[in-house]
Design a protein around this motif. Structure first.
Motif, short mmCIF file in Angstrom:
data_model
loop_
_atom_site.label_atom_id
_atom_site.label_comp_id
_atom_site.label_asym_id
_atom_site.label_seq_id
_atom_site.Cartn_x
_atom_site.Cartn_y
_atom_site.Cartn_z
N LYS A 76 0.82 -1.21 0.00
CA LYS A 76 0.00 0.00 0.00
C LYS A 76 0.86 1.27 0.00
N LYS A 77 1.90 1.25 -0.83
CA LYS A 77 2.79 2.40 -0.96
C LYS A 77 2.73 2.95 -2.39
N LYS A 78 1.54 3.35 -2.77
CA LYS A 78 1.33 3.90 -4.12
C LYS A 78 2.19 5.14 -4.34
N SER A 79 2.37 5.94 -3.29
CA SER A 79 3.14 7.18 -3.44
C SER A 79 4.59 6.90 -3.84
N LEU A 80 5.13 5.76 -3.45
CA LEU A 80 6.50 5.42 -3.86
C LEU A 80 6.55 5.12 -5.36
N VAL A 81 5.54 4.46 -5.88
CA VAL A 81 5.48 4.18 -7.32
C VAL A 81 5.36 5.51 -8.07
N TRP A 82 4.50 6.38 -7.56
CA TRP A 82 4.35 7.71 -8.15
C TRP A 82 5.71 8.43 -8.18
N GLY A 83 6.43 8.37 -7.07
CA GLY A 83 7.74 9.02 -6.98
C GLY A 83 8.75 8.43 -7.95
N LEU A 84 8.69 7.13 -8.16
CA LEU A 84 9.61 6.49 -9.12
C LEU A 84 9.32 6.97 -10.54
N PHE A 85 8.05 7.06 -10.90
CA PHE A 85 7.70 7.57 -12.23
C PHE A 85 8.13 9.03 -12.37
N ARG A 86 7.95 9.80 -11.31
CA ARG A 86 8.37 11.20 -11.34
C ARG A 86 9.89 11.30 -11.52
N SER A 87 10.63 10.43 -10.82
CA SER A 87 12.10 10.45 -10.93
C SER A 87 12.57 10.07 -12.34
N PHE A 130 -4.14 -4.47 -10.93
CA PHE A 130 -5.30 -4.97 -10.20
C PHE A 130 -5.24 -4.53 -8.74
N LEU A 131 -4.04 -4.57 -8.15
CA LEU A 131 -3.89 -4.08 -6.78
C LEU A 131 -4.21 -2.59 -6.70
N LEU A 132 -3.74 -1.84 -7.68
CA LEU A 132 -4.00 -0.40 -7.72
C LEU A 132 -5.50 -0.12 -7.75
N SER A 133 -6.24 -0.96 -8.45
CA SER A 133 -7.70 -0.78 -8.56
C SER A 133 -8.43 -1.27 -7.31
N GLY A 134 -7.68 -1.89 -6.39
CA GLY A 134 -8.29 -2.40 -5.16
C GLY A 134 -8.79 -3.83 -5.29
N SER A 135 -8.42 -4.51 -6.37
CA SER A 135 -8.90 -5.87 -6.60
C SER A 135 -7.83 -6.90 -6.26
N LEU A 136 -7.65 -7.13 -4.96
CA LEU A 136 -6.68 -8.11 -4.49
C LEU A 136 -6.98 -9.50 -5.05
N LYS A 137 -8.26 -9.86 -5.08
CA LYS A 137 -8.67 -11.18 -5.57
C LYS A 137 -8.17 -11.41 -7.00
N ASP A 138 -8.38 -10.43 -7.89
CA ASP A 138 -7.93 -10.59 -9.28
C ASP A 138 -6.41 -10.64 -9.38
N ALA A 139 -5.73 -9.83 -8.57
CA ALA A 139 -4.26 -9.85 -8.57
C ALA A 139 -3.75 -11.24 -8.16
N LEU A 140 -4.34 -11.80 -7.12
CA LEU A 140 -3.91 -13.12 -6.65
C LEU A 140 -4.24 -14.20 -7.67
N GLU A 141 -5.37 -14.06 -8.34
CA GLU A 141 -5.75 -15.04 -9.37
C GLU A 141 -4.73 -15.04 -10.51
N ILE A 142 -4.28 -13.86 -10.93
CA ILE A 142 -3.27 -13.75 -11.99
C ILE A 142 -1.97 -14.40 -11.54
N ILE A 143 -1.58 -14.10 -10.31
CA ILE A 143 -0.30 -14.62 -9.79
C ILE A 143 -0.35 -16.15 -9.69
N ILE A 144 -1.47 -16.68 -9.24
CA ILE A 144 -1.57 -18.13 -9.07
C ILE A 144 -1.79 -18.84 -10.40
#
Length: 159
Positions: A76-87, A130-144
């Protein structure tokens, strides 16, 4: 058998520090998976510190924020991803990650990107969106199902 010894150890942090990639400051998911860290690192604070190092190393490998996005978004550190894109001076993605994804419009935009990445067979990146959208279930389904990586699914679920 190393996993069993690690699981019974009281010194998780010390064991993690002995992982060669961690010592070099360049851990990879492949190495951590091979060592079974999700099975024997029971302390979530130790796990989070390890994943922060993993995310940093993933970004530094190719200077691609999306390579670290799954790990940061799982924590749940979206701001770090934002900062990486900014950098990286990626204006389009910097503006995108600045949005509030609790808002339905932006949640749907994240889902649309996730499905586009699925179509391109970029499963790790799709799971991040999927995590960004709040869909943990879909993210886990893709990973598995698509990546066939139970340990990574457990890692994302625990964070």
């Amino acid at each position: 058998s190393n996993i069993i010894w690690g699981f019974h150890s009281e010194s998780e942090e010390e064991l993690v520090s002995l992982v060669p990639g961690v010592q070099k400051g360049n851990p990879t998911w492949g190495e951590l998976k091979e060592l079974g860290v999700v099975w024997w690192v029971r302390n979530n604070n130790v796990l989070r510190k390890l994943v922060e190092k993993l995310a940093k190393a993933a970004f530094q490998r190719d200077n691609d924020p999306l390579d670290a996005a799954l790990y940061y978004l799982a924590m749940k550190k979206k701001s770090l991803v934002w900062g990486l894109f900014r950098s990286q001076r990626d204006e389009k993605m910097t503006q995108f990650f600045a949005k509030d994804f609790k808002d339905e419009r932006w949640r749907k935009a994240a889902l649309k990107n996730a499905f586009a990445l699925l179509g391109k067979q970029r499963f790790l990146h799709a799971a991040a969106f999927f995590l960004l959208s709040g869909s943990l279930k879909d993210a886990l389904e893709i990973i598995i199902c698509r990546l066939d990586d139970l340990q990574l699914a457990i890692l994302v679920g625990r964070l």
